[in-house]
Motif scaffolding. Sequence first.
Motif, PDB file in Angstrom:
ATOM      1  N   PRO A   3       0.838  -1.208   0.000  1.00 43.00           N
ATOM      2  CA  PRO A   3       0.000   0.000   0.000  1.00 43.00           C
ATOM      3  C   PRO A   3       0.869   1.253   0.000  1.00 43.00           C
ATOM      4  O   PRO A   3       1.931   1.290   0.627  1.00 43.00           O
ATOM      5  CB  PRO A   3      -0.783  -0.130   1.307  1.00 43.00           C
ATOM      6  N   LEU A   4       0.417   2.286  -0.709  1.00 40.02           N
ATOM      7  CA  LEU A   4       1.163   3.540  -0.828  1.00 40.02           C
ATOM      8  C   LEU A   4       0.285   4.721  -0.438  1.00 40.02           C
ATOM      9  O   LEU A   4      -0.921   4.711  -0.665  1.00 40.02           O
ATOM     10  CB  LEU A   4       1.629   3.743  -2.271  1.00 40.02           C
ATOM     11  N   SER A   5       0.911   5.747   0.105  1.00 37.28           N
ATOM     12  CA  SER A   5       0.199   6.995   0.395  1.00 37.28           C
ATOM     13  C   SER A   5       0.145   7.829  -0.884  1.00 37.28           C
ATOM     14  O   SER A   5       0.884   7.568  -1.845  1.00 37.28           O
ATOM     15  CB  SER A   5       0.919   7.771   1.491  1.00 37.28           C
ATOM     16  N   ALA A   6      -0.710   8.828  -0.909  1.00 36.39           N
ATOM     17  CA  ALA A   6      -0.796   9.729  -2.067  1.00 36.39           C
ATOM     18  C   ALA A   6       0.549  10.407  -2.305  1.00 36.39           C
ATOM     19  O   ALA A   6       0.971  10.583  -3.455  1.00 36.39           O
ATOM     20  CB  ALA A   6      -1.899  10.761  -1.854  1.00 36.39           C
ATOM     21  N   GLU A   7       1.244  10.759  -1.217  1.00 31.31           N
ATOM     22  CA  GLU A   7       2.556  11.401  -1.346  1.00 31.31           C
ATOM     23  C   GLU A   7       3.572  10.454  -1.979  1.00 31.31           C
ATOM     24  O   GLU A   7       4.391  10.864  -2.805  1.00 31.31           O
ATOM     25  CB  GLU A   7       3.062  11.859   0.025  1.00 31.31           C
ATOM     26  N   GLN A   8       3.523   9.179  -1.600  1.00 30.04           N
ATOM     27  CA  GLN A   8       4.437   8.202  -2.186  1.00 30.04           C
ATOM     28  C   GLN A   8       4.139   7.997  -3.671  1.00 30.04           C
ATOM     29  O   GLN A   8       5.057   7.867  -4.479  1.00 30.04           O
ATOM     30  CB  GLN A   8       4.342   6.865  -1.441  1.00 30.04           C
ATOM     31  N   ILE A   9       2.869   7.984  -4.028  1.00 32.56           N
ATOM     32  CA  ILE A   9       2.479   7.859  -5.432  1.00 32.56           C
ATOM     33  C   ILE A   9       2.997   9.051  -6.218  1.00 32.56           C
ATOM     34  O   ILE A   9       3.570   8.905  -7.300  1.00 32.56           O
ATOM     35  CB  ILE A   9       0.950   7.715  -5.567  1.00 32.56           C
ATOM     36  N   PHE A  10       2.826  10.252  -5.664  1.00 33.31           N
ATOM     37  CA  PHE A  10       3.309  11.468  -6.320  1.00 33.31           C
ATOM     38  C   PHE A  10       4.821  11.392  -6.542  1.00 33.31           C
ATOM     39  O   PHE A  10       5.319  11.701  -7.627  1.00 33.31           O
ATOM     40  CB  PHE A  10       2.951  12.697  -5.472  1.00 33.31           C
ATOM     41  N   TYR A  50      -3.197   3.425   0.057  1.00 38.73           N
ATOM     42  CA  TYR A  50      -4.075   2.850  -0.947  1.00 38.73           C
ATOM     43  C   TYR A  50      -3.436   1.609  -1.540  1.00 38.73           C
ATOM     44  O   TYR A  50      -2.225   1.558  -1.724  1.00 38.73           O
ATOM     45  CB  TYR A  50      -4.344   3.874  -2.059  1.00 38.73           C
ATOM     46  N   GLU A  51      -4.271   0.608  -1.798  1.00 33.92           N
ATOM     47  CA  GLU A  51      -3.780  -0.590  -2.472  1.00 33.92           C
ATOM     48  C   GLU A  51      -4.811  -1.059  -3.480  1.00 33.92           C
ATOM     49  O   GLU A  51      -6.016  -0.851  -3.294  1.00 33.92           O
ATOM     50  CB  GLU A  51      -3.442  -1.696  -1.480  1.00 33.92           C
ATOM     51  N   LEU A  52      -4.328  -1.681  -4.550  1.00 33.95           N
ATOM     52  CA  LEU A  52      -5.222  -2.214  -5.559  1.00 33.95           C
ATOM     53  C   LEU A  52      -6.060  -3.324  -4.952  1.00 33.95           C
ATOM     54  O   LEU A  52      -5.572  -4.105  -4.138  1.00 33.95           O
ATOM     55  CB  LEU A  52      -4.425  -2.758  -6.749  1.00 33.95           C
TER      56      LEU A  52
END
Length: 114
Positions: A3-10, A50-52
Amino acid sequence: RTPLSAEQIFTLLKDKEITPNKTTIYRILDKLKKSHSLLEISIRNGKKYYELNEKKHHHHHFICNNCEHVYCLDSCLIDVHKINLEKLIPNKNFEILSHEFNIYGNCSACLEKK
């Protein structure tokens, strides 16, 4: 996958030289949540990950207190140990719809650094 945070995705997108604004990322995350393609995990500090939803099975998570990395556990510990949640509610006028269970501690990488 983790799972990743929005900041990590960015940050991951930025590393690939893709630079959407943060509002766009949050809008896409919200759309994917509404379509049930994405699961949201809220941890006790209020941060969201978030995770798929590709596994299509319910499971729990281990969150490192130090680095805040979120690790997926293989299954639902409530189901594995056959814990009857109905026995935990105050009375029969309550209805359980879902549950969350997170384990907090220190991951192996953080323990090695100590």
